[in-house]
Design a protein around this motif. Structure first.
Motif, PDB file in Angstrom:
ATOM      1  N   SER A  28      25.620  33.149  11.574  1.00  0.00           N
ATOM      2  CA  SER A  28      26.770  32.606  12.290  1.00  0.00           C
ATOM      3  C   SER A  28      26.361  31.426  13.170  1.00  0.00           C
ATOM      4  O   SER A  28      27.030  30.387  13.188  1.00  0.00           O
ATOM      5  CB  SER A  28      27.403  33.709  13.146  1.00  0.00           C
ATOM      6  OG  SER A  28      28.465  33.211  13.914  1.00  0.00           O
ATOM      7  N   SER A  29      25.239  31.582  13.865  1.00  0.00           N
ATOM      8  CA  SER A  29      24.746  30.523  14.744  1.00  0.00           C
ATOM      9  C   SER A  29      24.290  29.290  13.947  1.00  0.00           C
ATOM     10  O   SER A  29      24.641  28.159  14.275  1.00  0.00           O
ATOM     11  CB  SER A  29      23.583  31.061  15.576  1.00  0.00           C
ATOM     12  OG  SER A  29      22.995  30.051  16.339  1.00  0.00           O
ATOM     13  N   ILE A  30      23.527  29.519  12.904  1.00  0.00           N
ATOM     14  CA  ILE A  30      22.978  28.417  12.112  1.00  0.00           C
ATOM     15  C   ILE A  30      24.070  27.652  11.371  1.00  0.00           C
ATOM     16  O   ILE A  30      24.063  26.421  11.321  1.00  0.00           O
ATOM     17  CB  ILE A  30      21.916  28.940  11.129  1.00  0.00           C
ATOM     18  CG1 ILE A  30      20.691  29.425  11.907  1.00  0.00           C
ATOM     19  CG2 ILE A  30      21.523  27.880  10.108  1.00  0.00           C
ATOM     20  CD1 ILE A  30      19.721  30.263  11.090  1.00  0.00           C
ATOM     21  N   LEU A  31      25.020  28.389  10.789  1.00  0.00           N
ATOM     22  CA  LEU A  31      26.067  27.753   9.985  1.00  0.00           C
ATOM     23  C   LEU A  31      27.322  27.402  10.777  1.00  0.00           C
ATOM     24  O   LEU A  31      28.265  26.842  10.235  1.00  0.00           O
ATOM     25  CB  LEU A  31      26.436  28.660   8.804  1.00  0.00           C
ATOM     26  CG  LEU A  31      25.290  28.922   7.819  1.00  0.00           C
ATOM     27  CD1 LEU A  31      25.716  29.936   6.773  1.00  0.00           C
ATOM     28  CD2 LEU A  31      24.845  27.632   7.167  1.00  0.00           C
ATOM     29  N   ASN A  32      27.316  27.767  12.062  1.00  0.00           N
ATOM     30  CA  ASN A  32      28.456  27.486  12.938  1.00  0.00           C
ATOM     31  C   ASN A  32      29.763  28.027  12.344  1.00  0.00           C
ATOM     32  O   ASN A  32      30.757  27.323  12.226  1.00  0.00           O
ATOM     33  CB  ASN A  32      28.558  25.986  13.222  1.00  0.00           C
ATOM     34  CG  ASN A  32      29.457  25.704  14.411  1.00  0.00           C
ATOM     35  OD1 ASN A  32      29.575  26.528  15.312  1.00  0.00           O
ATOM     36  ND2 ASN A  32      30.091  24.545  14.412  1.00  0.00           N
ATOM     37  N   MET A  33      29.698  29.302  11.932  1.00  0.00           N
ATOM     38  CA  MET A  33      30.858  29.992  11.358  1.00  0.00           C
ATOM     39  C   MET A  33      31.054  31.290  12.123  1.00  0.00           C
ATOM     40  O   MET A  33      30.085  31.850  12.660  1.00  0.00           O
ATOM     41  CB  MET A  33      30.624  30.302   9.877  1.00  0.00           C
ATOM     42  CG  MET A  33      30.502  29.072   9.003  1.00  0.00           C
ATOM     43  SD  MET A  33      30.099  29.502   7.287  1.00  0.00           S
ATOM     44  CE  MET A  33      31.620  30.272   6.772  1.00  0.00           C
ATOM     45  N   ALA A  35      31.348  35.208  12.936  1.00  0.00           N
ATOM     46  CA  ALA A  35      30.650  36.369  12.382  1.00  0.00           C
ATOM     47  C   ALA A  35      31.506  37.097  11.348  1.00  0.00           C
ATOM     48  O   ALA A  35      30.986  37.634  10.371  1.00  0.00           O
ATOM     49  CB  ALA A  35      30.250  37.327  13.507  1.00  0.00           C
ATOM     50  N   GLN A  36      32.801  37.099  11.554  1.00  0.00           N
ATOM     51  CA  GLN A  36      33.716  37.802  10.646  1.00  0.00           C
ATOM     52  C   GLN A  36      33.721  37.200   9.241  1.00  0.00           C
ATOM     53  O   GLN A  36      34.198  37.832   8.298  1.00  0.00           O
ATOM     54  CB  GLN A  36      35.141  37.796  11.198  1.00  0.00           C
ATOM     55  CG  GLN A  36      35.305  38.558  12.492  1.00  0.00           C
ATOM     56  CD  GLN A  36      34.797  37.802  13.716  1.00  0.00           C
ATOM     57  OE1 GLN A  36      34.481  36.618  13.666  1.00  0.00           O
ATOM     58  NE2 GLN A  36      34.689  38.514  14.828  1.00  0.00           N
ATOM     59  N   ALA A  37      33.189  36.015   9.088  1.00  0.00           N
ATOM     60  CA  ALA A  37      33.187  35.351   7.783  1.00  0.00           C
ATOM     61  C   ALA A  37      32.089  35.893   6.864  1.00  0.00           C
ATOM     62  O   ALA A  37      32.139  35.679   5.661  1.00  0.00           O
ATOM     63  CB  ALA A  37      32.992  33.841   7.967  1.00  0.00           C
ATOM     64  N   PHE A  38      31.115  36.619   7.421  1.00  0.00           N
ATOM     65  CA  PHE A  38      29.948  37.043   6.644  1.00  0.00           C
ATOM     66  C   PHE A  38      30.064  38.465   6.126  1.00  0.00           C
ATOM     67  O   PHE A  38      30.569  39.346   6.797  1.00  0.00           O
ATOM     68  CB  PHE A  38      28.673  36.921   7.494  1.00  0.00           C
ATOM     69  CG  PHE A  38      28.347  35.505   7.827  1.00  0.00           C
ATOM     70  CD1 PHE A  38      27.577  34.735   6.974  1.00  0.00           C
ATOM     71  CD2 PHE A  38      28.837  34.921   8.979  1.00  0.00           C
ATOM     72  CE1 PHE A  38      27.299  33.408   7.261  1.00  0.00           C
ATOM     73  CE2 PHE A  38      28.575  33.602   9.278  1.00  0.00           C
ATOM     74  CZ  PHE A  38      27.806  32.840   8.417  1.00  0.00           C
ATOM     75  N   VAL A  39      29.553  38.650   4.922  1.00  0.00           N
ATOM     76  CA  VAL A  39      29.410  39.976   4.321  1.00  0.00           C
ATOM     77  C   VAL A  39      27.920  40.191   4.111  1.00  0.00           C
ATOM     78  O   VAL A  39      27.238  39.326   3.555  1.00  0.00           O
ATOM     79  CB  VAL A  39      30.152  40.067   2.965  1.00  0.00           C
ATOM     80  CG1 VAL A  39      29.850  41.384   2.279  1.00  0.00           C
ATOM     81  CG2 VAL A  39      31.638  39.880   3.157  1.00  0.00           C
ATOM     82  N   ILE A  40      27.417  41.324   4.573  1.00  0.00           N
ATOM     83  CA  ILE A  40      26.007  41.662   4.415  1.00  0.00           C
ATOM     84  C   ILE A  40      25.917  42.858   3.464  1.00  0.00           C
ATOM     85  O   ILE A  40      26.556  43.881   3.694  1.00  0.00           O
ATOM     86  CB  ILE A  40      25.354  42.048   5.767  1.00  0.00           C
ATOM     87  CG1 ILE A  40      25.644  41.019   6.859  1.00  0.00           C
ATOM     88  CG2 ILE A  40      23.857  42.297   5.586  1.00  0.00           C
ATOM     89  CD1 ILE A  40      25.034  39.667   6.659  1.00  0.00           C
TER      90      ILE A  40
END
Length: 62
Positions: A28-33, A35-40
């Motif tokens: 989230s920090s690196i891609l400036n997106m 956290a809710q956008a990511f699926v792990i």
């Protein structure tokens, strides 16, 4: 929606939660997106199913 896949050995529920949080925060920090956008996705693998140098990981861990 970015997907981060992690292949690892077995781990506790607490360790999985820690890993998911850390990976999400970093991406989230690196891609400036948000956290809710990511699926792990975590895939746990038996040491019998992993090989390196021609040997099973379970053999090398003895």
């Amino acid at each position: 929606m970015p997907v981060i896949q992690i292949d690892a050995g077995a781990m506790s529920k607490e360790k999985k939660a820690e890993l998911i949080k850390a990976m999400t925060d970093a991406a989230s920090s690196i891609l400036n997106m948000p956290a809710q956008a990511f699926v792990i996705l975590i895939r746990e693998n038996s040491p019998d199913n992993i090989g390196t140098g021609g040997k099973q990981l379970s053999e090398l861990q003895m």
